[in-house]
Design an enzyme around this catalytic site. Structure first.
Site, mmCIF file in Angstrom:
data_model
loop_
_atom_site.group_PDB
_atom_site.id
_atom_site.type_symbol
_atom_site.label_atom_id
_atom_site.label_comp_id
_atom_site.label_asym_id
_atom_site.label_seq_id
_atom_site.Cartn_x
_atom_site.Cartn_y
_atom_site.Cartn_z
ATOM 1 C CG ASN A 9 11.980 37.216 -4.450
ATOM 2 O OD1 ASN A 9 10.890 37.522 -4.913
ATOM 3 N ND2 ASN A 9 12.293 37.363 -3.188
ATOM 4 C CG ASP A 11 8.547 38.304 -3.357
ATOM 5 O OD1 ASP A 11 8.100 37.139 -3.379
ATOM 6 O OD2 ASP A 11 9.256 38.750 -2.441
ATOM 7 C CG HIS A 12 9.192 42.766 -7.052
ATOM 8 N ND1 HIS A 12 8.413 43.461 -6.143
ATOM 9 C CD2 HIS A 12 10.383 42.570 -6.450
ATOM 10 C CE1 HIS A 12 9.136 43.691 -5.053
ATOM 11 N NE2 HIS A 12 10.325 43.156 -5.210
ATOM 12 N NE ARG A 20 -4.374 48.390 -14.691
ATOM 13 C CZ ARG A 20 -4.429 48.583 -15.997
ATOM 14 N NH1 ARG A 20 -4.992 47.686 -16.777
ATOM 15 N NH2 ARG A 20 -3.922 49.670 -16.511
ATOM 16 C CG HIS A 45 8.790 38.125 1.760
ATOM 17 N ND1 HIS A 45 9.521 39.263 2.011
ATOM 18 C CD2 HIS A 45 8.169 37.818 2.930
ATOM 19 C CE1 HIS A 45 9.364 39.628 3.274
ATOM 20 N NE2 HIS A 45 8.536 38.773 3.851
ATOM 21 N NE ARG A 47 6.520 43.051 2.976
ATOM 22 C CZ ARG A 47 7.728 43.535 3.301
ATOM 23 N NH1 ARG A 47 8.782 43.237 2.575
ATOM 24 N NH2 ARG A 47 7.868 44.318 4.337
ATOM 25 N NE ARG A 51 4.566 45.495 1.148
ATOM 26 C CZ ARG A 51 5.551 46.203 1.695
ATOM 27 N NH1 ARG A 51 6.599 46.530 0.964
ATOM 28 N NH2 ARG A 51 5.510 46.605 2.937
ATOM 29 C CG HIS A 52 5.085 40.997 -2.955
ATOM 30 N ND1 HIS A 52 5.296 39.930 -2.138
ATOM 31 C CD2 HIS A 52 6.038 41.914 -2.652
ATOM 32 C CE1 HIS A 52 6.336 40.187 -1.378
ATOM 33 N NE2 HIS A 52 6.807 41.386 -1.642
ATOM 34 C CD GLU A 72 12.765 36.104 0.687
ATOM 35 O OE1 GLU A 72 12.093 37.146 0.757
ATOM 36 O OE2 GLU A 72 13.768 36.001 -0.010
ATOM 37 C CB THR A 102 12.596 46.005 -0.371
ATOM 38 O OG1 THR A 102 13.141 44.685 -0.481
ATOM 39 C CG2 THR A 102 13.737 46.993 -0.181
ATOM 40 C CB THR A 103 13.732 42.521 3.415
ATOM 41 O OG1 THR A 103 12.575 41.870 2.890
ATOM 42 C CG2 THR A 103 14.039 41.982 4.794
ATOM 43 C CD GLU A 153 19.055 35.088 1.274
ATOM 44 O OE1 GLU A 153 18.486 33.979 1.286
ATOM 45 O OE2 GLU A 153 18.682 36.030 0.560
ATOM 46 C CG HIS A 196 17.972 43.087 -0.397
ATOM 47 N ND1 HIS A 196 18.005 44.390 -0.813
ATOM 48 C CD2 HIS A 196 16.703 42.858 0.010
ATOM 49 C CE1 HIS A 196 16.807 44.930 -0.650
ATOM 50 N NE2 HIS A 196 15.994 44.021 -0.162
ATOM 51 N N GLY A 197 19.362 43.159 -3.757
ATOM 52 C CA GLY A 197 19.879 44.238 -4.590
ATOM 53 C C GLY A 197 20.885 43.796 -5.629
ATOM 54 N N GLY A 218 15.770 38.868 -7.098
ATOM 55 C CA GLY A 218 14.413 39.125 -7.583
ATOM 56 C C GLY A 218 14.250 40.397 -8.392
HETATM 57 N N1 PXP Z 1 16.787 37.521 -0.057
HETATM 58 C C1 PXP Z 1 15.902 37.974 0.857
HETATM 59 C C2 PXP Z 1 15.897 37.340 2.205
HETATM 60 C C3 PXP Z 1 14.982 38.999 0.551
HETATM 61 O O1 PXP Z 1 14.116 39.439 1.478
HETATM 62 C C4 PXP Z 1 14.982 39.528 -0.766
HETATM 63 C C5 PXP Z 1 13.996 40.593 -1.129
HETATM 64 O O2 PXP Z 1 12.723 40.114 -1.045
HETATM 65 C C6 PXP Z 1 15.900 39.010 -1.686
HETATM 66 C C7 PXP Z 1 16.808 38.024 -1.294
HETATM 67 C C8 PXP Z 1 15.934 39.479 -3.107
HETATM 68 O O3 PXP Z 1 16.273 40.823 -3.182
HETATM 69 P P1 PXP Z 1 16.110 41.588 -4.558
HETATM 70 O O4 PXP Z 1 14.661 41.548 -4.900
HETATM 71 O O5 PXP Z 1 16.617 42.952 -4.241
HETATM 72 O O6 PXP Z 1 16.947 40.863 -5.559
#
Ligand code: PXP
Length: 251
Positions: A9, A11-12, A20, A45, A47, A51-52, A72, A102-103, A153, A196-197, A218
């Site tokens: 992922n 996104d970040h 910036r 994702h 959103r 935001r990203h 996403e 975050t989600t 998921e 996630h996480g 991510g």
């Molecule tokens: N899966 C889903 C559906 C998510 O929404 C996210 C966070 O955007 C992730 C996985 C990845 O989570 P993390 O960024 O904490 O690894």
């Protein structure tokens, strides 16, 4: 045991870029590097508050990357239109609150079956593989199956948070929920993903669950990239996942 795919992922990378307002760092460059380093797919994702990831990022990713794109999205008409236009390999429906960082949790599939069903149906008709991001619970899995989502998921956030704060008893409880949910979803014929996480240690452990065929990761990877580089972080993650899978095979 089926192979375990890694969806990275990005996104970040966009979060840092947007801090910036210029073009750097480019999430597309990160996606290409991630694939070179061993990612099996790219997750992003879009959103509602943008935001990203931005709309143009999604279009560039789809046009450029040679691996599956997992889009996403919240279940809204606007996102459905964009997803239909971009035609990603996969879409993962997630709950979205503007105030969250975050989600935070899984979709309320039980309470929103009637609302979600047409989104699942229309994405499937568009040829997109749909997954629902859900809590690791039997009720949510049953509801996902009832509205014909082919993939779930499982949200690993509660487990990973318990590990992070060092609450071993809670962590074991949350892990057993994920383990049970993965096995239950497979009995209903659903494809099972998780995310996630996750970090190296939690990814290694969850990789041992044979029903899980994809992890989406991510934040940890982008954070590690600051210290070891994105390619190396992804290679180490791949290694951790492979170790977890191999350990399960041996035991
Ligand atoms: N899966 C889903 C559906 C998510 O929404 C996210 C966070 O955007 C992730 C996985 C990845 O989570 P993390 O960024 O904490 O690894």
């Amino acid at each position: 045991m089926p192979p375990l795919r890694l969806g990275v992922n990005i996104d970040h990378v966009a979060t840092i870029r947007n801090a910036r307002g210029g073009p750097r760092p480019d999430p597309l460059r990160a996606a290409l590097l991630a694939i070179e380093a061993g990612a099996d797919g790219i997750t992003a994702h879009l959103r509602e508050d943008r935001r990203h990831i931005q709309d143009a990022d999604m279009a560039r990713l789809k046009a450029t990357i040679a691996k599956p794109l997992n889009f996403e999205m919240a279940a809204t008409d606007q996102m459905l239109d964009i997803a239909t236009l971009i035609a990603p390999h996969a879409a993962c429906l997630v709950p979205e609150k503007r105030t969250e960082r975050t989600t935070e949790g899984g979709l309320d599939v039980v309470g929103a079956q009637g609302y979600l069903a047409p989104y699942v149906d229309q994405l499937r008709r568009a040829g997109v593989r749909v997954s629902l991001f859900i809590e690791p619970s039997e009720e949510a899995i049953r509801a996902a199956s009832a509205i014909k989502a082919p993939v779930v998921e499982l949200h690993t956030g509660a487990w990973c948070h318990a590990v992070e704060i060092g609450d071993a008893a809670l962590a074991e409880h949350e892990f057993s929920r994920v383990k049970h949910a993965a096995a239950f979803a497979a009995t209903l014929g659903l494809e099972v993903h998780a995310g996630h996480g996750l970090d190296y240690d939690t990814a290694r452990r969850v990789a041992a669950l044979p029903e899980i065929v994809e992890l989406n990761i991510g934040h940890f990877l982008i954070g590690e990239a600051v210290f070891v580089g994105l390619g190396e972080a992804i290679r180490l993650m791949r290694e951790a996942m492979d170790e977890g899978r191999a350990g399960a095979l041996a035991s």
